[in-house]
Design a protein around this motif. Structure first.
Motif, PDB file in Angstrom:
ATOM      1  N   ILE A  93       0.884  -1.166   0.000  1.00  0.00           N
ATOM      2  CA  ILE A  93       0.000   0.000   0.000  1.00  0.00           C
ATOM      3  C   ILE A  93       0.922   1.216   0.000  1.00  0.00           C
ATOM      4  N   LYS A  94       0.705   2.104  -0.944  1.00  0.00           N
ATOM      5  CA  LYS A  94       1.611   3.243  -1.102  1.00  0.00           C
ATOM      6  C   LYS A  94       1.515   4.180   0.104  1.00  0.00           C
ATOM      7  N   PRO A  95       2.654   4.644   0.597  1.00  0.00           N
ATOM      8  CA  PRO A  95       2.664   5.451   1.819  1.00  0.00           C
ATOM      9  C   PRO A  95       1.947   6.800   1.701  1.00  0.00           C
ATOM     10  N   TRP A  96       1.769   7.324   0.497  1.00  0.00           N
ATOM     11  CA  TRP A  96       1.078   8.610   0.350  1.00  0.00           C
ATOM     12  C   TRP A  96      -0.407   8.497   0.686  1.00  0.00           C
ATOM     13  N   TYR A  97      -0.959   7.268   0.604  1.00  0.00           N
ATOM     14  CA  TYR A  97      -2.389   7.124   0.866  1.00  0.00           C
ATOM     15  C   TYR A  97      -2.655   7.100   2.373  1.00  0.00           C
ATOM     16  N   GLN A  98      -3.381   8.094   2.831  1.00  0.00           N
ATOM     17  CA  GLN A  98      -3.786   8.182   4.235  1.00  0.00           C
ATOM     18  C   GLN A  98      -5.318   8.155   4.271  1.00  0.00           C
ATOM     19  N   PRO A  99      -5.918   7.030   4.714  1.00  0.00           N
ATOM     20  CA  PRO A  99      -7.371   6.879   4.656  1.00  0.00           C
ATOM     21  C   PRO A  99      -8.115   7.912   5.494  1.00  0.00           C
ATOM     22  N   GLU A 100      -9.266   8.318   4.969  1.00  0.00           N
ATOM     23  CA  GLU A 100     -10.198   9.177   5.691  1.00  0.00           C
ATOM     24  C   GLU A 100     -11.513   8.420   5.841  1.00  0.00           C
ATOM     25  N   SER A 101     -12.328   8.840   6.795  1.00  0.00           N
ATOM     26  CA  SER A 101     -13.515   8.067   7.178  1.00  0.00           C
ATOM     27  C   SER A 101     -14.516   7.855   6.051  1.00  0.00           C
ATOM     28  N   ASP A 102     -14.619   8.778   5.105  1.00  0.00           N
ATOM     29  CA  ASP A 102     -15.612   8.600   4.048  1.00  0.00           C
ATOM     30  C   ASP A 102     -15.002   8.183   2.706  1.00  0.00           C
ATOM     31  N   ASP A 103     -13.736   7.765   2.688  1.00  0.00           N
ATOM     32  CA  ASP A 103     -13.116   7.305   1.450  1.00  0.00           C
ATOM     33  C   ASP A 103     -13.887   6.119   0.874  1.00  0.00           C
ATOM     34  N   VAL A 104     -13.859   6.027  -0.455  1.00  0.00           N
ATOM     35  CA  VAL A 104     -14.443   4.895  -1.167  1.00  0.00           C
ATOM     36  C   VAL A 104     -13.338   4.282  -2.026  1.00  0.00           C
ATOM     37  N   ILE A 105     -13.189   2.976  -1.918  1.00  0.00           N
ATOM     38  CA  ILE A 105     -12.301   2.251  -2.817  1.00  0.00           C
ATOM     39  C   ILE A 105     -13.187   1.679  -3.908  1.00  0.00           C
ATOM     40  N   LEU A 106     -12.867   1.997  -5.163  1.00  0.00           N
ATOM     41  CA  LEU A 106     -13.646   1.595  -6.334  1.00  0.00           C
ATOM     42  C   LEU A 106     -12.711   0.808  -7.239  1.00  0.00           C
ATOM     43  N   THR A 107     -12.904  -0.514  -7.330  1.00  0.00           N
ATOM     44  CA  THR A 107     -11.928  -1.363  -7.987  1.00  0.00           C
ATOM     45  C   THR A 107     -12.559  -2.470  -8.805  1.00  0.00           C
ATOM     46  N   ALA A 108     -11.811  -2.929  -9.800  1.00  0.00           N
ATOM     47  CA  ALA A 108     -12.229  -4.093 -10.574  1.00  0.00           C
ATOM     48  C   ALA A 108     -11.852  -5.385  -9.834  1.00  0.00           C
ATOM     49  N   SER A 109     -10.959  -5.309  -8.879  1.00  0.00           N
ATOM     50  CA  SER A 109     -10.584  -6.491  -8.100  1.00  0.00           C
ATOM     51  C   SER A 109     -11.761  -6.952  -7.249  1.00  0.00           C
ATOM     52  N   PHE A 110     -11.622  -8.100  -6.641  1.00  0.00           N
ATOM     53  CA  PHE A 110     -12.747  -8.733  -5.955  1.00  0.00           C
ATOM     54  C   PHE A 110     -12.877  -8.315  -4.494  1.00  0.00           C
ATOM     55  N   ASP A 111     -14.123  -8.215  -4.071  1.00  0.00           N
ATOM     56  CA  ASP A 111     -14.420  -7.881  -2.682  1.00  0.00           C
ATOM     57  C   ASP A 111     -13.770  -8.885  -1.732  1.00  0.00           C
ATOM     58  N   LEU A 112     -13.705 -10.128  -2.137  1.00  0.00           N
ATOM     59  CA  LEU A 112     -13.110 -11.192  -1.331  1.00  0.00           C
ATOM     60  C   LEU A 112     -11.649 -10.886  -0.988  1.00  0.00           C
ATOM     61  N   THR A 113     -10.932 -10.249  -1.914  1.00  0.00           N
ATOM     62  CA  THR A 113      -9.517  -9.981  -1.686  1.00  0.00           C
ATOM     63  C   THR A 113      -9.262  -8.560  -1.182  1.00  0.00           C
ATOM     64  N   VAL A 114      -9.798  -7.565  -1.875  1.00  0.00           N
ATOM     65  CA  VAL A 114      -9.546  -6.173  -1.495  1.00  0.00           C
ATOM     66  C   VAL A 114     -10.271  -5.822  -0.192  1.00  0.00           C
ATOM     67  N   GLY A 115     -11.346  -6.540   0.108  1.00  0.00           N
ATOM     68  CA  GLY A 115     -12.072  -6.290   1.351  1.00  0.00           C
ATOM     69  C   GLY A 115     -11.179  -6.407   2.579  1.00  0.00           C
ATOM     70  N   GLU A 116     -10.268  -7.369   2.566  1.00  0.00           N
ATOM     71  CA  GLU A 116      -9.351  -7.529   3.702  1.00  0.00           C
ATOM     72  C   GLU A 116      -8.378  -6.360   3.786  1.00  0.00           C
ATOM     73  N   ALA A 117      -7.890  -5.883   2.648  1.00  0.00           N
ATOM     74  CA  ALA A 117      -7.008  -4.706   2.665  1.00  0.00           C
ATOM     75  C   ALA A 117      -7.757  -3.495   3.210  1.00  0.00           C
ATOM     76  N   CYS A 118      -9.006  -3.335   2.786  1.00  0.00           N
ATOM     77  CA  CYS A 118      -9.815  -2.210   3.282  1.00  0.00           C
ATOM     78  C   CYS A 118     -10.032  -2.312   4.785  1.00  0.00           C
ATOM     79  N   ARG A 119     -10.293  -3.517   5.271  1.00  0.00           N
ATOM     80  CA  ARG A 119     -10.473  -3.705   6.717  1.00  0.00           C
ATOM     81  C   ARG A 119      -9.223  -3.251   7.463  1.00  0.00           C
ATOM     82  N   ARG A 120      -8.064  -3.626   6.966  1.00  0.00           N
ATOM     83  CA  ARG A 120      -6.803  -3.257   7.614  1.00  0.00           C
ATOM     84  C   ARG A 120      -6.542  -1.748   7.522  1.00  0.00           C
TER      85      ARG A 120
END
Length: 193
Positions: A93-120
């Motif tokens: 995960i690139k260090p410039w990205y600092q999550p904010e509470s209302d951010d949305v991740i919009l991806t072609a990848s699968f919820d099964l995989t990216v969902g865990e990254a989002c949780r973290r």
């Protein structure tokens, strides 16, 4: 609200491809699914495959791949494999990205995989391709124009995208929707709108 593409934007690489390679270490049988998925992806990027062909081809290949993994004696579960994958690859995960509470991740990848990254990351808003974990069937592919359409379905026609970040011109519908848009190449972020 800020909206981010995932692969190549806040993740350094293509997480689904990295997961394929990672999973092949645990069960080499899954290698047979990599080439067909890459073929579809290359054809699509070159404009030689339609969205419908992508949905069918990638959907079927991914379903076969996930089913193979879920039946493998070498893998405890697909969910555990994904968790182990992110233990190893989360540092991409690139260090410039600092999550904010209302951010949305919009991806072609699968919820099964990216969902865990989002949780973290602490990101609660994910719009991704979808897999039914009971059947391992792909139920929705979030590619190209599907991204903007699904975003509007989930957040409403009046949702305001203050900032959109991507690494691909294929996300032009989201660029058009955003007040400000940024193209990401490596760690360089350039405002394009």
């Amino acid at each position: 609200m800020r909206v981010f593409d995932f692969d190549g934007t806040i993740y350094d690489g293509e997480s689904l491809f990295d997961l394929y390679l990672y999973s092949a270490r645990h069960d080499p049988k899954v290698f047979r699914y990599i080439a067909p998925v890459l073929r579809y992806a290359v054809k699509y990027k070159l404009g030689r495959a339609t969205l419908e062909q992508m949905e069918y081809g990638v959907g079927k290949m991914t379903e076969g791949y996930l089913t193979e993994l879920s039946r493998s004696k070498r893998v405890a579960s697909v969910e555990q494999l994904v968790d182990d994958f992110w233990d190893r690859y989360y540092a991409r995960i690139k260090p410039w990205y600092q999550p904010e509470s209302d951010d949305v991740i919009l991806t072609a990848s699968f919820d099964l995989t990216v969902g865990e990254a989002c949780r973290r990351l602490g990101v609660r808003n994910l719009v991704a391709s979808e897999v039914d974990v009971e059947t391992m069937r792909v139920t929705y592919l979030n590619f190209n124009t599907n991204k903007a359409r699904r975003f509007r379905e989930l957040y409403g026609p009046d949702a305001v995208v203050d900032e959109f970040y991507t690494d691909s011109k294929f996300d032009q519908p989201m660029i058009d929707m955003a007040r400000h848009a940024f193209m990401v190449k490596g760690d360089t972020i350039t405002q394009v709108k």
